[in-house]
Design a protein around this motif. Structure first.
Motif, PDB file in Angstrom:
ATOM      1  N   VAL A 151     -22.626   3.558  25.713  1.00  0.00           N
ATOM      2  CA  VAL A 151     -21.508   4.430  26.069  1.00  0.00           C
ATOM      3  C   VAL A 151     -21.371   5.465  24.969  1.00  0.00           C
ATOM      4  O   VAL A 151     -21.139   5.128  23.804  1.00  0.00           O
ATOM      5  CB  VAL A 151     -20.202   3.630  26.219  1.00  0.00           C
ATOM      6  CG1 VAL A 151     -19.042   4.569  26.554  1.00  0.00           C
ATOM      7  CG2 VAL A 151     -20.349   2.572  27.301  1.00  0.00           C
ATOM      8  N   GLU A 153     -19.331   7.954  23.229  1.00  0.00           N
ATOM      9  CA  GLU A 153     -17.925   8.347  23.131  1.00  0.00           C
ATOM     10  C   GLU A 153     -17.793   9.741  22.518  1.00  0.00           C
ATOM     11  O   GLU A 153     -17.192  10.632  23.081  1.00  0.00           O
ATOM     12  CB  GLU A 153     -17.165   7.308  22.302  1.00  0.00           C
ATOM     13  CG  GLU A 153     -17.169   5.918  22.962  1.00  0.00           C
ATOM     14  CD  GLU A 153     -16.655   4.848  22.036  1.00  0.00           C
ATOM     15  OE1 GLU A 153     -16.429   5.136  20.839  1.00  0.00           O
ATOM     16  OE2 GLU A 153     -16.470   3.712  22.500  1.00  0.00           O
ATOM     17  N   PHE A 272     -17.394   3.739  33.609  1.00  0.00           N
ATOM     18  CA  PHE A 272     -17.922   4.412  32.420  1.00  0.00           C
ATOM     19  C   PHE A 272     -19.421   4.630  32.603  1.00  0.00           C
ATOM     20  O   PHE A 272     -20.066   3.962  33.406  1.00  0.00           O
ATOM     21  CB  PHE A 272     -17.642   3.604  31.151  1.00  0.00           C
ATOM     22  CG  PHE A 272     -18.089   2.175  31.225  1.00  0.00           C
ATOM     23  CD1 PHE A 272     -19.336   1.784  30.748  1.00  0.00           C
ATOM     24  CD2 PHE A 272     -17.260   1.195  31.781  1.00  0.00           C
ATOM     25  CE1 PHE A 272     -19.752   0.477  30.819  1.00  0.00           C
ATOM     26  CE2 PHE A 272     -17.673  -0.125  31.856  1.00  0.00           C
ATOM     27  CZ  PHE A 272     -18.919  -0.484  31.374  1.00  0.00           C
ATOM     28  N   ILE A 274     -23.300   4.804  31.190  1.00  0.00           N
ATOM     29  CA  ILE A 274     -24.298   4.414  30.195  1.00  0.00           C
ATOM     30  C   ILE A 274     -25.300   5.555  30.082  1.00  0.00           C
ATOM     31  O   ILE A 274     -25.859   5.999  31.091  1.00  0.00           O
ATOM     32  CB  ILE A 274     -25.009   3.112  30.602  1.00  0.00           C
ATOM     33  CG1 ILE A 274     -23.982   1.987  30.786  1.00  0.00           C
ATOM     34  CG2 ILE A 274     -26.056   2.723  29.568  1.00  0.00           C
ATOM     35  CD1 ILE A 274     -23.223   1.627  29.535  1.00  0.00           C
TER      36      ILE A 274
END
Length: 306
Positions: A151, A153, A272, A274
């Protein structure tokens, strides 16, 4: 001369090969007068006439003759360096180690299909997985890492990313768990005993945030570093857990004496992405391009099987 024009090297190589200002000018797409000026500059740079008149042609001086082979090799090398690199890649003979930084759950879920795909396409390539205690970008910048998966960010503006797949959190309980006997509500979910995966060891996570938004609390008693640990505990106890959907291996019921059961969460949690992350210093490298495209396509295919 303090500043040497390296274009003179190419011109000298052609002049020594042709023995003619006119012929050299034609090869270099210059006018004869421009080529004559270039020869004058070469004579000034070397302190030698280089080519002198002999009848209707030019002949090299002893100094020019001594330079001929060196000049030709340097000119050939410079052309080779400045020519676009070939993009043909022979995977059957490629010998290289690619380093991929990711978490343990990714290794558990995707390492086998990745290793198989690499072995089939490029049997001499080595794949090295390394953990990511931090998400520092310096190892990507200095070439210690070829690729990072996870992930993303925040990232430095120069780094490049590609999405692999969109993931989401799901609930997991052992077969026969009482939670599965009726409709799963936030209240029933919060009342269950949980095991939480938290690499940092903190009692925080997506489900905690979602239930807190509904003014619900859940009971904690076990916290483990990774999702595979949480799944193992959920399989053999009455605790439930939340994991990314990608952590669930394809189930073979006949090999699993006590299977886990996945359920959708009643409290909203945003999905979310990847992603793969790499530094542009490797962007044009044919081998790296092949590697990252293989990682992306293999992981997408493996996730669809989950």
């Amino acid at each position: 001369m303090n500043d040497i024009d390296l274009n003179l090297l190419i011109a000298l190589d052609v002049l020594l090969e042709e023995g003619s200002v006119t012929a050299a000018a034609k090869r270099l797409n210059l006018s004869a007068s421009a080529m004559s000026r270039t020869l004058k500059r070469l004579r000034e740079a070397t302190g030698d006439p280089l080519l002198v008149r002999a009848g209707r042609g030019l002949v090299p001086t002893p100094h020019a003759s001594s330079l001929r082979d060196r000049v030709h090799e340097l000119a050939r090398e410079s052309r080779s360096i400045l020519r676009p690199r070939p993009h043909d890649l022979d995977l059957s003979t490629l010998e290289r180690t690619f380093t991929l930084r990711t978490n343990a759950s990714f290794v558990e879920r995707f390492s086998v299909p990745l290793v198989n795909a690499i072995a089939e396409a490029a049997p001499r390539v080595c794949l090295r997985f390394v953990p990511k205690p931090t998400k520092a970008i310096e190892p990507l910048r200095d070439g210690q890492l070829d690729l990072e998966v996870g992930v993303i960010e925040t990232t430095a503006p120069e780094l490049l990313t590609r999405g692999l797949f969109q993931d989401r959190f799901v609930g997991v309980a052992g077969q026969g768990h009482a939670l599965l006997d009726d409709a799963i509500t936030p209240q029933r979910l919060a009342a269950c005993r949980h095991v939480m995966a938290s690499p940092s060891g903190e009692f925080t996570g997506p489900m905690e945030q979602a239930l807190s938004a509904l003014s619900l609390d859940r009971e904690f008693g076990v916290i483990v570093p990774g999702f595979s640990d949480a799944l193992r505990i959920a399989r053999h106890t009455d605790r439930i857990t939340l994991v990314p959907h990608s952590c669930l291996m394809p189930v073979r019921r006949h090999e699993d004496p006590k299977p886990l059961v996945m359920f959708e969460l009643p409290a909203p949690i945003d999905p979310f992405t990847i992603s793969a992350l790499w530094h542009p210093r490797l962007g044009a490298d044919p081998a790296h391009r092949w590697f990252r495209e293989l990682v992306i396509s293999t992981c997408r295919a493996a996730y669809r099987e989950t």
